[in-house]
Scaffold this motif. Structure first.
Motif, PDB file in Angstrom:
ATOM      1  N   UNK A  93       0.800  -1.227   0.000  1.00  0.00           N
ATOM      2  CA  UNK A  93       0.000   0.000   0.000  1.00  0.00           C
ATOM      3  C   UNK A  93       0.839   1.287   0.000  1.00  0.00           C
ATOM      4  N   UNK A  94       1.985   1.340   0.677  1.00  0.00           N
ATOM      5  CA  UNK A  94       2.760   2.585   0.640  1.00  0.00           C
ATOM      6  C   UNK A  94       3.302   2.946  -0.746  1.00  0.00           C
ATOM      7  N   UNK A  95       3.283   1.998  -1.665  1.00  0.00           N
ATOM      8  CA  UNK A  95       3.905   2.237  -2.970  1.00  0.00           C
ATOM      9  C   UNK A  95       2.900   2.619  -4.061  1.00  0.00           C
ATOM     10  N   UNK A  96       1.614   2.594  -3.759  1.00  0.00           N
ATOM     11  CA  UNK A  96       0.646   2.981  -4.777  1.00  0.00           C
ATOM     12  C   UNK A  96      -0.732   2.420  -4.494  1.00  0.00           C
ATOM     13  N   UNK A  97      -1.568   2.459  -5.523  1.00  0.00           N
ATOM     14  CA  UNK A  97      -2.911   1.910  -5.424  1.00  0.00           C
ATOM     15  C   UNK A  97      -2.861   0.425  -5.745  1.00  0.00           C
ATOM     16  N   UNK A  98      -3.378  -0.390  -4.849  1.00  0.00           N
ATOM     17  CA  UNK A  98      -3.244  -1.844  -4.963  1.00  0.00           C
ATOM     18  C   UNK A  98      -4.568  -2.457  -5.397  1.00  0.00           C
ATOM     19  N   UNK A  99      -4.492  -3.259  -6.452  1.00  0.00           N
ATOM     20  CA  UNK A  99      -5.612  -4.043  -6.942  1.00  0.00           C
ATOM     21  C   UNK A  99      -5.232  -5.513  -6.827  1.00  0.00           C
ATOM     22  N   UNK A 100      -6.161  -6.327  -6.393  1.00  0.00           N
ATOM     23  CA  UNK A 100      -5.932  -7.771  -6.256  1.00  0.00           C
ATOM     24  C   UNK A 100      -6.864  -8.513  -7.195  1.00  0.00           C
TER      25      UNK A 100
ATOM     26  N   UNK B 130      -7.637  -1.202  -0.677  1.00  0.00           N
ATOM     27  CA  UNK B 130      -7.262  -2.259  -1.614  1.00  0.00           C
ATOM     28  C   UNK B 130      -8.524  -2.765  -2.309  1.00  0.00           C
ATOM     29  N   UNK B 131      -8.435  -2.931  -3.619  1.00  0.00           N
ATOM     30  CA  UNK B 131      -9.588  -3.373  -4.411  1.00  0.00           C
ATOM     31  C   UNK B 131      -9.417  -4.853  -4.759  1.00  0.00           C
ATOM     32  N   UNK B 132     -10.348  -5.668  -4.267  1.00  0.00           N
ATOM     33  CA  UNK B 132     -10.238  -7.116  -4.380  1.00  0.00           C
ATOM     34  C   UNK B 132     -11.204  -7.668  -5.428  1.00  0.00           C
ATOM     35  N   UNK B 133     -10.653  -8.477  -6.356  1.00  0.00           N
ATOM     36  CA  UNK B 133     -11.445  -9.164  -7.372  1.00  0.00           C
ATOM     37  C   UNK B 133     -11.114 -10.655  -7.322  1.00  0.00           C
ATOM     38  N   UNK B 134     -12.063 -11.479  -7.696  1.00  0.00           N
ATOM     39  CA  UNK B 134     -11.824 -12.918  -7.744  1.00  0.00           C
ATOM     40  C   UNK B 134     -12.327 -13.481  -9.064  1.00  0.00           C
ATOM     41  N   UNK B 135     -11.760 -14.617  -9.460  1.00  0.00           N
ATOM     42  CA  UNK B 135     -12.100 -15.238 -10.725  1.00  0.00           C
ATOM     43  C   UNK B 135     -12.083 -16.754 -10.605  1.00  0.00           C
ATOM     44  N   UNK B 136     -12.823 -17.401 -11.481  1.00  0.00           N
ATOM     45  CA  UNK B 136     -12.785 -18.865 -11.559  1.00  0.00           C
ATOM     46  C   UNK B 136     -11.595 -19.348 -12.373  1.00  0.00           C
ATOM     47  N   UNK B 137     -10.799 -18.421 -12.881  1.00  0.00           N
ATOM     48  CA  UNK B 137      -9.685 -18.768 -13.750  1.00  0.00           C
ATOM     49  C   UNK B 137      -8.433 -19.210 -13.007  1.00  0.00           C
ATOM     50  N   UNK B 138      -7.392 -19.419 -13.784  1.00  0.00           N
ATOM     51  CA  UNK B 138      -6.093 -19.825 -13.282  1.00  0.00           C
ATOM     52  C   UNK B 138      -5.262 -18.586 -12.925  1.00  0.00           C
ATOM     53  N   UNK B 139      -4.108 -18.771 -12.281  1.00  0.00           N
ATOM     54  CA  UNK B 139      -3.282 -17.614 -11.928  1.00  0.00           C
ATOM     55  C   UNK B 139      -2.931 -16.721 -13.120  1.00  0.00           C
TER      56      UNK B 139
END
Length: 243
Positions: free
Chosen positions: A24-31, A62-71
């Protein structure tokens, strides 16, 4: 900076929560993470089936997203659907080292590699199984070292590994080359006629300058990984074959 965080252990894994918050100190974090564990999925991607991509929550910036996909799909989906120019992708922190030839199997490293293939610098970070106390204590310094020295670059994946679990603290940092870690897997026959992986013997190289051996000495290792896999010595011999 816009920072994307992905993993192969899933959105509920301890490692990705530690990493996202430390960034978080380095920028806007999206997951963007799989909705379940996808360990050892290598560079698998979903081509023909539909994928989910869902906003999970916004928590502590922090903005969290999830998927049924692979890494690797996590990177592909986030790059396309979020419409954000990411400056760097971090993958991890994986629950299990990704040293030596582990990287062939690793969904963590492959997700970082997918980012590199799409022109974005990427860093993969792993620790030994259930060894997150050392991560919580030392990850701040590791990230500062990476950002301060601009160790991430679009031409390689920076593969970072904490030392083996016999160490509660690292003894320093080492730039290293990828070592060898060969598995000889054993299976048993189940009652239903299927086979289950029950054990494996592991063979490693004895080169003191590899990530495999330096991790056993207590070092945090940094290995720049490339996609190029051509054996140029063999290629040279092939070219000189007489027809």
């Amino acid at each position: 900076m816009n920072i994307l965080v992905v993993n192969d252990d899933g959105i509920f894994a301890e490692g990705i929560h530690i990493l996202a918050n430390k960034l978080k100190p380095y920028g806007t974090v999206y997951v963007c993470a799989p909705n379940q564990g996808r360990s050892a999925s290598s560079h698998c991607i979903i081509l023909h089936d539909s994928l989910t991509f869902e906003f999970e929550k916004e928590e502590d910036g922090i903005y969290w997203y999830k998927t049924s996909g692979m890494p690797a799909d996590c990177v592909r989906l986030a790059f396309d659907l979020l419409n954000i120019q990411f400056d760097v992708v971090f993958s991890g922190v994986n629950n299990g080292l990704n040293i030596g030839t582990d990287i062939i199997y690793s969904g963590t490293v492959s997700a970082a590699r997918e980012a590199m293939l799409e022109g974005c610098p990427a860093v993969a970070i792993s620790t030994d199984f259930d060894s997150f106390s050392i991560v919580k204590e030392e990850l701040d310094q590791v990230l500062e070292f990476i950002f301060k020295n601009k160790l991430y670059h679009a031409s390689y994946v920076l593969n970072v590994n904490f030392p083996t679990s016999i160490y509660s603290h690292s003894i320093g940092y080492q730039f290293a080359k990828q070592g060898k870690k060969i598995y000889r897997t054993k299976f048993i026959l189940n009652e239903d006629g299927t086979y289950k992986n029950v054990d494996k013997d592991i063979y490693t190289d004895d080169d003191p300058n590899t990530d495999v051996n330096l991790s056993t000495k207590g070092y945090i290792t940094f290995v720049p990984l490339m996609v190029e896999q051509t054996d140029f010595d063999a290629l040279h011999e092939f070219i000189n074959f007489k027809k």
